[in-house]
Design a protein around this motif. Structure first.
Motif, short mmCIF file in Angstrom:
data_model
loop_
_atom_site.label_atom_id
_atom_site.label_comp_id
_atom_site.label_asym_id
_atom_site.label_seq_id
_atom_site.Cartn_x
_atom_site.Cartn_y
_atom_site.Cartn_z
N ILE A 105 0.84 -1.21 0.00
CA ILE A 105 0.00 0.00 0.00
C ILE A 105 0.87 1.25 0.00
O ILE A 105 0.68 2.17 -0.82
N LEU A 109 1.36 4.22 -2.81
CA LEU A 109 1.21 5.65 -2.52
C LEU A 109 2.49 6.42 -2.85
O LEU A 109 2.46 7.64 -3.01
N TRP A 110 3.59 5.73 -2.92
CA TRP A 110 4.85 6.36 -3.30
C TRP A 110 5.04 6.30 -4.82
O TRP A 110 5.57 7.23 -5.44
N GLU A 112 2.75 6.29 -7.22
CA GLU A 112 1.88 7.17 -8.01
C GLU A 112 2.52 8.55 -8.24
O GLU A 112 2.65 8.97 -9.38
N TRP A 115 6.75 7.52 -9.79
CA TRP A 115 6.88 6.76 -11.03
C TRP A 115 5.81 7.15 -12.04
O TRP A 115 5.98 6.98 -13.24
N GLY A 116 4.65 7.58 -11.50
CA GLY A 116 3.53 7.89 -12.37
C GLY A 116 2.53 6.75 -12.46
O GLY A 116 1.68 6.74 -13.34
N THR A 117 2.61 5.78 -11.55
CA THR A 117 1.65 4.69 -11.57
C THR A 117 1.50 4.09 -10.18
O THR A 117 2.44 4.07 -9.39
N TRP A 118 0.27 3.61 -9.88
CA TRP A 118 0.03 2.95 -8.60
C TRP A 118 0.65 1.56 -8.57
O TRP A 118 1.06 1.08 -7.53
N VAL A 120 2.67 -1.65 -11.18
CA VAL A 120 3.11 -2.28 -12.43
C VAL A 120 3.42 -3.74 -12.12
O VAL A 120 3.73 -4.10 -10.99
N ASP A 122 5.98 -5.58 -12.49
CA ASP A 122 7.39 -5.91 -12.65
C ASP A 122 7.76 -6.99 -11.62
O ASP A 122 6.95 -7.37 -10.78
N ASN A 177 15.28 -6.68 -15.28
CA ASN A 177 15.06 -5.24 -15.25
C ASN A 177 13.63 -4.98 -14.76
O ASN A 177 12.70 -5.69 -15.09
N THR A 178 13.53 -4.02 -13.88
CA THR A 178 12.27 -3.73 -13.20
C THR A 178 12.08 -2.23 -13.18
O THR A 178 13.02 -1.47 -13.42
N LEU A 179 10.87 -1.80 -12.86
CA LEU A 179 10.66 -0.37 -12.65
C LEU A 179 11.20 0.03 -11.28
O LEU A 179 11.71 1.13 -11.10
N HIS A 180 11.12 -0.90 -10.34
CA HIS A 180 11.63 -0.65 -9.00
C HIS A 180 13.16 -0.55 -9.05
O HIS A 180 13.81 -1.34 -9.72
#
Lengths: 261, 65, 162
Positions: A105, A109-110, A112, A115-118, A120, A122, A177-180
């Motif tokens: 959660i 909240l971080w 959004e 990164w621009g998304t709730w 993904v 990944d 490779n990840t968004l994180h």
């Protein structure tokens, strides 16, 4: 090791340690909150949202830590049939599940604003979600059987299988490779976090660990009571034998004791 | 002061993170304590009932297997 | 007698649990290696170049750094054109919509969308991927002045791309 596995020894140890655990949790938690929310600076690229890290990262660590603890207890209950190990595993599951859910959660909240998304799909986020499902599966499984022993056998097996997911969560950011982003604290060349931000992070991690042990002590204690109640009810049933109904009356009274309140 | 709570415009995300975490942790603590209290009441009742039939059990607050 | 038998049963269970765990770990490793393609979250411009021409109907993600000085607004300003690079290859991305707060030159980004006929990547969503460094603004400014910043940025770029 086996000496501590005796419930009476555990209860005595928990009694002695409880005031210390509460003190450590309150002091580190209070200091961590103050440092995290007031004293620590905003991040050079993420601004004030970095303050979410002081709960997001410790909850992630606790999610993994509790799972490893639960799996070790599950293994001990499977192999050595320690009743206390089974009780500790059952008591750990809801705490670990809560921390994992909180990690997801707060991460959302971080994610959004930054990164621009709730969410993904990944490797890091997905493996963390699997961790939550493993906890929920364990809790459902141990309570699914009428015979508690069969429940804990099935649950322990699931906990052990799921341990494979723990290194996957940790190394997902290195393997794929990840968004994180990769790890900031537990990394080969030392933390990549400024000390002014590392302090609140570590204090919050200590506080959450203390919180876990407090909840563990409370839940183990009440589970021991429950088992004692079950044993007494059974012995009460066996003792009647002279045609009176006192046995079943005793059972009903014991069983419904909490219902009227 | 209100500038502080705005957190450069990210206040909603930051404060809800802290609030949700606090609520969940307090909730788990309270339900765990309530469960312990209920198990103690139940155990006490059962033990006094048993003692009235054959007086030999010690009056411990918690289980001592 | 029965004690030693109980002990050997315990040992048997221990071995069984260990063997089961090993088998599961092996199976998981195999499965993850086999599905590595699908675990990959995004492709770098070099990987895209190697796969081209890419079917226009295919949805994919491209990740890399926003090239310095490549951000331009077109039309009434709602559409942004920028170049995503991995230092070896680059790809032009067009996106209409609100960009994440972290979006800027030199920032890691992951764009989801598809290729169009001009070899341009039309993004439906652009996400920011930040590095794992956390520091106060003053420290960042000091690092920028000391010249250590380039080293850090190069390292981040490398991190971003593998």
């Amino acid at each position: 090791m086996h000496r501590f596995a005796k419930p009476s020894v555990f209860l005595k140890l928990a009694d002695t340690l409880m005031p210390w655990m509460i003190a450590i949790t309150v002091i580190t938690g209070g200091t961590g909150l103050y440092l995290g929310l007031f004293w620590s600076p905003a991040d050079y690229q993420q601004g004030d949202t970095v303050r979410i890290m002081y709960i997001h990262v410790p909850t992630a660590w606790m999610g993994l830590f509790c799972y490893v603890g639960m799996a070790i207890c599950g293994a001990m209950s499977l192999i050595w049939k320690h009743p206390l190990a089974d009780i500790a595993a059952r008591a750990t599951a809801p705490v670990g599940a809560m921390f994992t859910a909180l990690c997801l959660i707060t991460g959302s909240l971080w994610g959004e604003p930054m990164w621009g998304t709730w969410w993904v799909w990944d490797a890091r986020l997905t493996s963390m979600l699997i961790l939550l499902f493993l906890y929920l599966g364990y809790m459902a499984l141990v309570n699914a059987f009428d015979d508690p022993e069969r429940g804990s056998k099935a649950g322990s097996a699931l906990a052990l299988v799921g341990v494979v997911n723990v290194p996957i969560v940790k190394f997902s950011v290195d393997w794929w490779n990840t968004l994180h982003q990769p790890a900031s604290v537990a990394r080969m060349d030392g933390p990549s976090i400024d000390p002014s931000m590392l302090w609140p992070l570590m204090l919050m991690a200590v506080a959450f660990t203390g919180y876990y042990f407090i909840i563990l002590a409370i839940r183990v204690r009440s589970e021991l009571n429950e088992r004692r109640i079950r044993a007494l009810q059974l012995s009460g049933l066996f003792e009647q034998g002279d045609g009176t109904t006192s046995g079943s009356a005793l059972y009903d009274q014991g069983h419904n004791a909490g219902a009227g309140k | 002061m209100s500038d502080y709570f705005m957190m450069e415009g990210y206040g909603l995300y930051i404060w809800s993170s802290y609030a949700i975490t606090a609520v969940a942790m307090v909730f788990l603590l309270v339900t765990s304590l309530r469960g312990l209290g209920q198990s103690r009441i139940e155990l006490d009742q059962l033990e006094t009932l048993l003692k009235s039939r054959r007086p030999r059990r010690s009056k411990s607050r918690d289980a001592r297997p | 007698m029965s004690l030693s038998r109980a002990k050997s049963r315990k040992r048997q269970r221990l071995y069984l649990a260990g063997a089961a765990l090993l088998a599961i770990a092996g199976a998981a490793a195999l499965a993850l290696t086999a599905f590595e393609e699908s675990v990959v979250f995004f492709f770098s411009p070099t990987e895209i170049a190697a796969q081209s021409p890419i079917d226009e109907a295919r949805r994919l993600r491209v990740g890399g750094l926003v090239e310095e000085g490549s951000i331009t607004k077109v039309g009434s300003g709602e559409t942004t054109l920028f170049v995503v690079t991995d230092m070896a290859n680059s790809i032009t991305v067009s996106y209409t919509g609100i960009l994440p707060d972290l979006f800027r030159e030199g920032q890691g980004v992951v764009a989801e969308g598809s290729m169009n006929s001009n070899g341009q990547f039309v993004a439906r969503e652009v996400l920011a991927k930040h590095d794992e460094n956390y520091m106060p603004r003053e420290v960042a400014d000091a690092l920028k002045e000391s010249g250590y910043w380039q080293e850090l940025e190069a390292k981040n770029a490398e991190n971003m791309l593998n």
